[in-house]
Design a protein around this motif. Structure first.
Motif, PDB file in Angstrom:
ATOM      1  N   GLU A 172       8.731  15.730   2.425  1.00 42.86           N
ATOM      2  CA  GLU A 172       7.406  15.363   1.910  1.00 42.86           C
ATOM      3  C   GLU A 172       7.221  13.844   1.908  1.00 42.86           C
ATOM      4  O   GLU A 172       6.165  13.332   2.296  1.00 42.86           O
ATOM      5  N   LEU A 173       8.233  13.124   1.479  1.00 42.89           N
ATOM      6  CA  LEU A 173       8.150  11.664   1.477  1.00 42.89           C
ATOM      7  C   LEU A 173       8.080  11.115   2.899  1.00 42.89           C
ATOM      8  O   LEU A 173       7.309  10.192   3.193  1.00 42.89           O
ATOM      9  N   ARG A 174       8.883  11.689   3.783  1.00 45.44           N
ATOM     10  CA  ARG A 174       8.984  11.170   5.152  1.00 45.44           C
ATOM     11  C   ARG A 174       7.744  11.457   5.992  1.00 45.44           C
ATOM     12  O   ARG A 174       7.480  10.737   6.968  1.00 45.44           O
ATOM     13  N   ARG A 175       7.008  12.486   5.661  1.00 45.20           N
ATOM     14  CA  ARG A 175       5.828  12.813   6.475  1.00 45.20           C
ATOM     15  C   ARG A 175       4.847  11.644   6.501  1.00 45.20           C
ATOM     16  O   ARG A 175       4.264  11.346   7.553  1.00 45.20           O
ATOM     17  N   SER A 176       4.654  10.979   5.377  1.00 47.84           N
ATOM     18  CA  SER A 176       3.771   9.808   5.361  1.00 47.84           C
ATOM     19  C   SER A 176       4.362   8.682   6.198  1.00 47.84           C
ATOM     20  O   SER A 176       3.646   7.999   6.934  1.00 47.84           O
ATOM     21  N   ALA A 177       5.675   8.495   6.076  1.00 54.65           N
ATOM     22  CA  ALA A 177       6.337   7.440   6.852  1.00 54.65           C
ATOM     23  C   ALA A 177       6.205   7.692   8.347  1.00 54.65           C
ATOM     24  O   ALA A 177       5.951   6.775   9.135  1.00 54.65           O
ATOM     25  N   GLN A 178       6.365   8.947   8.743  1.00 53.55           N
ATOM     26  CA  GLN A 178       6.274   9.285  10.161  1.00 53.55           C
ATOM     27  C   GLN A 178       4.854   9.119  10.681  1.00 53.55           C
ATOM     28  O   GLN A 178       4.646   8.615  11.800  1.00 53.55           O
ATOM     29  N   ALA A 179       3.873   9.516   9.884  1.00 53.69           N
ATOM     30  CA  ALA A 179       2.478   9.352  10.302  1.00 53.69           C
ATOM     31  C   ALA A 179       2.128   7.875  10.446  1.00 53.69           C
ATOM     32  O   ALA A 179       1.470   7.469  11.414  1.00 53.69           O
ATOM     33  N   PHE A 180       2.579   7.069   9.485  1.00 54.23           N
ATOM     34  CA  PHE A 180       2.303   5.638   9.546  1.00 54.23           C
ATOM     35  C   PHE A 180       2.938   5.006  10.783  1.00 54.23           C
ATOM     36  O   PHE A 180       2.301   4.232  11.499  1.00 54.23           O
ATOM     37  N   GLN A 181       4.177   5.354  11.062  1.00 56.78           N
ATOM     38  CA  GLN A 181       4.859   4.758  12.219  1.00 56.78           C
ATOM     39  C   GLN A 181       4.226   5.204  13.531  1.00 56.78           C
ATOM     40  O   GLN A 181       4.124   4.412  14.475  1.00 56.78           O
ATOM     41  N   SER A 182       3.778   6.439  13.591  1.00 60.07           N
ATOM     42  CA  SER A 182       3.149   6.906  14.828  1.00 60.07           C
ATOM     43  C   SER A 182       1.832   6.177  15.086  1.00 60.07           C
ATOM     44  O   SER A 182       1.435   5.989  16.241  1.00 60.07           O
ATOM     45  N   MET A 183       1.145   5.737  14.018  1.00 57.51           N
ATOM     46  CA  MET A 183      -0.127   5.038  14.184  1.00 57.51           C
ATOM     47  C   MET A 183       0.043   3.549  14.419  1.00 57.51           C
ATOM     48  O   MET A 183      -0.776   2.928  15.097  1.00 57.51           O
ATOM     49  N   THR A 184       1.082   2.948  13.851  1.00 58.26           N
ATOM     50  CA  THR A 184       1.207   1.495  13.892  1.00 58.26           C
ATOM     51  C   THR A 184       2.377   0.999  14.732  1.00 58.26           C
ATOM     52  O   THR A 184       2.412  -0.177  15.092  1.00 58.26           O
ATOM     53  N   GLY A 185       3.356   1.883  15.001  1.00 56.89           N
ATOM     54  CA  GLY A 185       4.565   1.452  15.683  1.00 56.89           C
ATOM     55  C   GLY A 185       5.527   0.722  14.780  1.00 56.89           C
ATOM     56  O   GLY A 185       6.547   0.204  15.255  1.00 56.89           O
ATOM     57  N   PHE A 201       0.836  -1.196   0.000  1.00 59.44           N
ATOM     58  CA  PHE A 201       0.000   0.000   0.000  1.00 59.44           C
ATOM     59  C   PHE A 201       0.875   1.251   0.000  1.00 59.44           C
ATOM     60  O   PHE A 201       1.867   1.323   0.730  1.00 59.44           O
ATOM     61  N   PHE A 202       0.477   2.249  -0.795  1.00 60.55           N
ATOM     62  CA  PHE A 202       1.189   3.525  -0.847  1.00 60.55           C
ATOM     63  C   PHE A 202       0.277   4.611  -0.275  1.00 60.55           C
ATOM     64  O   PHE A 202      -0.829   4.832  -0.760  1.00 60.55           O
ATOM     65  N   LEU A 203       0.776   5.283   0.769  1.00 57.22           N
ATOM     66  CA  LEU A 203      -0.068   6.141   1.596  1.00 57.22           C
ATOM     67  C   LEU A 203       0.215   7.627   1.393  1.00 57.22           C
ATOM     68  O   LEU A 203       1.361   8.070   1.489  1.00 57.22           O
ATOM     69  N   ALA A 204      -0.857   8.366   1.115  1.00 59.63           N
ATOM     70  CA  ALA A 204      -0.851   9.830   1.135  1.00 59.63           C
ATOM     71  C   ALA A 204      -1.966  10.275   2.069  1.00 59.63           C
ATOM     72  O   ALA A 204      -2.882   9.498   2.388  1.00 59.63           O
ATOM     73  N   ASN A 205      -1.919  11.522   2.485  1.00 59.16           N
ATOM     74  CA  ASN A 205      -2.917  12.047   3.418  1.00 59.16           C
ATOM     75  C   ASN A 205      -4.072  12.652   2.619  1.00 59.16           C
ATOM     76  O   ASN A 205      -4.186  13.866   2.496  1.00 59.16           O
TER      77      ASN A 205
END
Length: 279
Positions: free
Chosen positions: A141-154, A67-71
Motif C-alpha cells: 500500500e505504501l509502495r503503490r504511491s511511490a511507484q506511481a510517482f516514479q513512473s510519472m517523474t522518473g 508533499f505526501f501523495l495518495a491517489n
C-alpha cells in the motif's frame, strides 16, 4: 614592468578581499533571515483544487516543501496519481520539493488487536470497507504511491510516509520501517486547519494562530485542496502566512534537511527494501 605587476597584484588582492566581504555579507544575511529558525512545510494531496496555486506561491517565495501523495479524487474528475497529473508532479520535482507516500488508497488505521491490523481505505476497490492487513499488504500500500510517482517523474520517492489522519500504531510504524519508510507527523501549531469548517474557523483566525504559535523546527500540515471547506484556505491564508513568517525571520526547508529525518535518507532504497529483508 615592475610597477605593472605591483598594480596587478594589488588589484587581485582587492578583488579577493571584496569576494571575501561578499561571502561574509551573504552569510550574515542568511543568518539574519533565519533568525527565528527553520520551518518545514508539508502538504497532503486532497482534492487538488488549490494545487496549482500552492505550487505558484511556493515558487514565488523560493520555498521548497514536502508533499505526501495518495491517489485521491480531484476536481478534474480523475485521481491525483493518474498520469494526467504527471506534468504537475514533474514540475514540482524540478523545483526541488520532496515527496513521500500518504498510502495509495488513503487508508485509515481502524484498530490493532494482537497481530491483527484493521484498516479502512477511503478510496479504491475496498473503499469504505474494513480490511485486515499483513505486513506485506501494508508495505504494498505504501509502495503503490511511490511507484506511481516514479513512473510519472522518473524520480524515486523519499523514504517517508504520513498516515491519513495521523493515525498510527506501533505495529504500522514497525511495518513501515521494515519496508523503508519513516512516519512524519506534524507539530500542534503546524496543524494549519485548512480541513476545518470555515464558518467555525475563519481564515483570519487560522492565519493569526499560525503566525503566533509556530516555532523553530515545527512541521506544518495542509492540503492541496479540501472538498468541504467553503472558504478556501489558499490563497487567503497561504500568501500572508508565508510573507508574515519570512518577516518574522523564518527560513523554510524540506524534510530532507530536518534533523529527525536527514539520516533516514541514507537508508537502503525503497526498491530493495522488504519487510522480510529489513527485520
Amino acid at each position: 614592468m615592475g610597477r605593472f605587476l605591483t598594480r596587478i597584484s594589488a588589484m587581485l588582492a582587492l578583488t579577493m578581499a571584496l569576494a571575501g566581504m561578499s561571502a561574509n555579507t551573504a552569510s550574515a544575511a542568511g543568518a539574519a533571515a533565519c533568525r527565528a529558525g527553520t520551518l518545514y512545510l508539508t502538504f497532503d494531496t486532497g482534492s487538488m483544487s488549490q494545487a496549482e496555486l500552492i505550487a505558484r506561491t511556493l515558487r514565488r517565495h523560493h520555498i521548497r516543501a514536502t508533499f505526501f501523495l495518495a491517489n485521491e479524487p480531484t476536481i478534474n474528475h480523475d485521481s491525483s496519481l493518474d498520469p494526467a497529473w504527471a506534468p504537475y508532479w514533474k514540475a514540482l520535482a524540478a523545483d526541488g520539493h520532496v515527496f513521500g507516500t500518504h498510502t495509495f488508497d488513503h487508508v485509515y488505521l481502524r484498530s490493532v488487536r494482537g497481530d491483527k491490523v484493521t484498516m479502512r481505505p477511503q478510496f479504491g476497490a475496498q473503499a469504505g470497507k474494513d480490511v485486515t492487513m499483513t505486513a506485506n499488504a501494508f508495505c504494498t500500500e505504501l509502495r503503490r504511491s511511490a511507484q506511481a510517482f516514479q513512473s510519472m517523474t522518473g524520480q524515486p520517492m523519499a523514504p517517508l510516509w504520513r498516515a491519513p489522519g495521523g493515525r498510527t500504531a506501533p505495529q504500522t510504524l514497525a511495518w513501515a520501517g521494515q519496508c523503508g519508510f519513516r512516519h512524519v507527523d506534524w507539530a500542534p501549531a503546524g496543524f494549519l486547519g485548512d480541513e476545518l469548517s470555515s464558518e467555525k474557523f475563519p481564515n483570519q483566525a487560522l492565519l493569526d494562530r499560525a503566525l503566533r504559535d509556530l516555532r523553530d523546527g515545527d512541521i506544518t500540515m495542509a492540503h492541496l485542496g479540501i472538498w468541504s471547506r467553503k472558504d478556501p484556505w489558499a490563497p487567503a491564508v497561504l500568501e500572508p502566512l508565508l510573507t508574515g513568517l519570512e518577516q518574522k525571520g523564518f527560513c523554510f526547508a524540506t524534510l530532507r534537511e530536518h534533523p529527525r529525518y536527514r539520516d533516514w535518507f541514507q537508508a537502503p532504497t525503497l526498491q530493495s527494501s522488504s519487510p522480510e529483508g529489513r527485520r
